[in-house]
Design an enzyme around this catalytic site. Structure first.
Site, PDB file in Angstrom:
ATOM      1  N   GLU A 289       0.818  -1.298   0.040  1.00 49.66           N
ATOM      2  CA  GLU A 289       0.017  -0.112   0.260  1.00 49.66           C
ATOM      3  C   GLU A 289       1.009   1.267  -0.131  1.00 49.66           C
ATOM      4  O   GLU A 289       0.467   2.257  -0.329  1.00 49.66           O
ATOM      5  CB  GLU A 289      -0.969   0.020   1.150  1.00 49.66           C
ATOM      6  N   HIS A 310       7.001 -26.788  -1.095  1.00 52.01           N
ATOM      7  CA  HIS A 310       6.387 -27.967  -1.657  1.00 52.01           C
ATOM      8  C   HIS A 310       5.131 -27.406  -2.381  1.00 52.01           C
ATOM      9  O   HIS A 310       4.338 -28.151  -3.082  1.00 52.01           O
ATOM     10  CB  HIS A 310       5.656 -28.879  -0.796  1.00 52.01           C
ATOM     11  N   LYS A 424     -14.332   0.960  -3.739  1.00 53.99           N
ATOM     12  CA  LYS A 424     -15.515   1.301  -2.842  1.00 53.99           C
ATOM     13  C   LYS A 424     -16.423   2.106  -3.525  1.00 53.99           C
ATOM     14  O   LYS A 424     -17.676   1.760  -3.316  1.00 53.99           O
ATOM     15  CB  LYS A 424     -14.815   2.205  -1.615  1.00 53.99           C
TER      16      LYS A 424
HETATM   17  O1  PA5 Z   1      -3.295   1.645   5.917  1.00 57.33           O
HETATM   18  C1  PA5 Z   1      -4.391   2.081   5.860  1.00 57.33           C
HETATM   19  O2  PA5 Z   1      -4.555   3.224   6.011  1.00 57.33           O
HETATM   20  C2  PA5 Z   1      -5.612   1.283   5.556  1.00 57.33           C
HETATM   21  O3  PA5 Z   1      -5.180  -0.102   5.306  1.00 57.33           O
HETATM   22  C3  PA5 Z   1      -6.493   1.082   6.564  1.00 57.33           C
HETATM   23  O4  PA5 Z   1      -5.972   0.796   7.734  1.00 57.33           O
HETATM   24  C4  PA5 Z   1      -7.710   0.488   6.407  1.00 57.33           C
HETATM   25  O5  PA5 Z   1      -8.477   0.778   5.137  1.00 57.33           O
HETATM   26  C5  PA5 Z   1      -8.787   0.487   7.518  1.00 57.33           C
HETATM   27  O6  PA5 Z   1      -9.293   1.786   7.639  1.00 57.33           O
HETATM   28  P1  PA5 Z   1     -10.060   2.360   8.958  1.00 57.33           P
HETATM   29  O7  PA5 Z   1      -9.159   2.149   9.955  1.00 57.33           O
HETATM   30  O8  PA5 Z   1     -10.179   3.887   8.658  1.00 57.33           O
HETATM   31  O9  PA5 Z   1     -11.259   1.577   8.981  1.00 57.33           O
END
Ligand code: PA5
Length: 449
Positions: A289, A310, A424
């Site tokens: 990310e 494996h 989303k």
């Molecule tokens: O690293 C990030 O920002 C995302 O992975 C969020 O942690 C994830 O989308 C969850 O978001 P939130 O804590 O707002 O529910």
């Protein structure tokens, strides 16, 4: 105390001599831009000195809340997704007995995870499991609006109130969210839940050393003081003035960028301890990310060895040569068990009798490293003295800082995730969310073409 070490020799041999050393000025600049807050995404640098700024009072508050949950709950459900979930799970699984589920010991509550999928079967089965149990909930969402987590929390809140009564539910539901915004904050304030704040300047995937990770870990019965102590020591060991060769996180960042520039587009994180499976998952999110944007970024993959030798071993040995491996090697196991002798020796393995099983595992590790390097796969080796809270704290900070430096070298904004919104928007359009009328119309027209 020892620190986690990284050995890059079996990666450097794939690069032109001096390629990593030549990156030192870039690494220093990338690290300095984190320190002085000039890099892209600089409003999300709160994680950088989080370990050294964590106070004993803050940890005491977390431990007191964990004690309340532990006293009143046989089961605790942690609702969260992505950065609001993976770090806690990685540490809890790394420190737990592999058969925790089956031990039936009452010392620690069972920790379950929800809010990380939209599976009707998963949620139904979870609700069934919780029926009749004294469960509590830790609701974790920075935005407070994440669908997966909000859905699970709706179900869990209602069931907890029905089973345990409103007053007890108020004691055993804890929120970890933004200080002011989002539905999780509104609900926590309205219901009077104990709550902890996710600092504005710490993004989800860098939040494991905030209450997001620390509260579930403390609830599971693990030592958050040691976790923070390990992270603090790694923060000291990787200071901006430490020369590249002595700075494990900077060296990791430099090496993976040099490999990427040499055409190694996929990094495979490898462990030889099944308990590190969720550490792989946490790491994949952290790097994927953070770096996968602007058409760039190493693809983070992960395997559990020797299990996956494996299954994926063939591909790694002989598939497309665009990969490199980063191996987490745990030096000393927590238990001692020897390879058994057998009078009949039908499997021909008596030559191993009496050896520590870990010695066999280590030879599998060494043999695999040599084979993969022979097969053209550069190998980085992270050596971790033990799988305990202290060294896991070190490992977390090592990877976080490595990621911060690496993303800056790559030239992306390491701390945003604009791409996550695409699914989303489509999902909400398909589900006719109010406010998405135009998108709903457009997406239906597209599907009907
Ligand atoms: O690293 C990030 O920002 C995302 O992975 C969020 O942690 C994830 O989308 C969850 O978001 P939130 O804590 O707002 O529910």
């Amino acid at each position: 105390m020892k620190t986690i070490q990284i050995d890059i020799t079996k990666a450097a041999q794939f690069l032109t001599p001096g390629a990593i050393e030549a990156l030192e000025p870039q690494v220093k600049a990338a690290h300095a831009s984190l320190e002085n807050g000039t890099c892209p995404g600089n409003d999300f640098l709160g994680w950088l000195h989080l370990p050294s700024s964590t106070t004993a009072d803050f940890l005491a508050d977390l431990k007191a809340t964990a004690a309340t949950l532990r006293e009143n709950c046989d089961t605790i459900v942690v609702a969260g997704i992505g950065g609001s979930y993976l770090g806690a799970r990685a540490i809890i699984e790394a420190l737990s007995n592999s058969f925790q589920w089956l031990l039936g010991e009452k010392k620690n509550p069972v920790i379950l995870f929800a809010g990380n999928n939209i599976s009707e079967d998963y949620l139904s089965e979870l609700c069934d499991y919780l029926r009749g149990r004294n469960f509590g909930v830790i609701n974790i969402s920075k935005s407070g609006t994440t669908t997966e987590t909000a859905l699970a929390f709706r179900l869990l809140k209602r069931q907890c109130e029905q089973q345990r009564g409103k007053d007890m539910a108020r004691r055993v539901i804890v929120a970890i969210t933004d200080a002011r915004r989002g539905a999780a904050r509104t609900t926590a304030d309205k219901e009077g839940y104990k709550s902890f704040v996710i600092p504005d300047n710490v993004g989800g995937r860098f939040s494991v050393l905030t209450p997001v990770g620390l509260l579930p870990i403390a609830c599971a019965g693990f030592d958050i003081d040691q976790l923070i102590a390990g992270a603090q020591d790694m923060e000291k060991a990787c200071g901006p003035d430490t020369p590249l060769a002595q700075n494990p996180a900077a060296l990791y960042a430099a090496c993976r960028n040099a490999l990427y520039a040499a055409g190694k587009k996929v990094e495979i994180l490898v462990n030889y301890q099944p308990k590190l499976h969720y550490m792989n998952e946490w790491w994949k999110q952290l790097y994927g990310e953070s770096e996968g944007k602007d058409g760039k970024g190493i693809f983070p993959a992960a395997v559990d060895f020797t299990t996956d030798l494996h299954s994926m071993g063939q591909w790694i040995q002989e598939g497309e040569r665009t990969i490199f491996e980063t191996v987490i090697s745990v030096e000393t196991p927590e238990h001692e068990l020897h390879f058994p002798d057998d009078d009949e020796n039908l499997d021909g393995l008596n030559f191993l009798a009496g050896k520590r099983i870990d010695e066999v595992n280590k030879m599998a590790e060494l043999g695999t490293q040599l084979a993969h390097v022979d097969g053209g796969v550069p190998n980085l080796r992270i050596s971790m003295p033990r799988l305990d809270a202290y060294y896991l704290g070190q490992l977390i900070y090592f990877f976080e800082l490595g990621c911060g430096i690496s993303g800056n070298i790559l030239g992306v904004n390491t701390f945003n995730q604009p791409g996550v919104e695409a699914y989303k928007r489509n999902m909400f359009a398909l589900l006719d969310k109010p406010g998405y009328e135009a998108e709903s119309k457009a997406i239906r027209a597209r599907l009907n073409q």
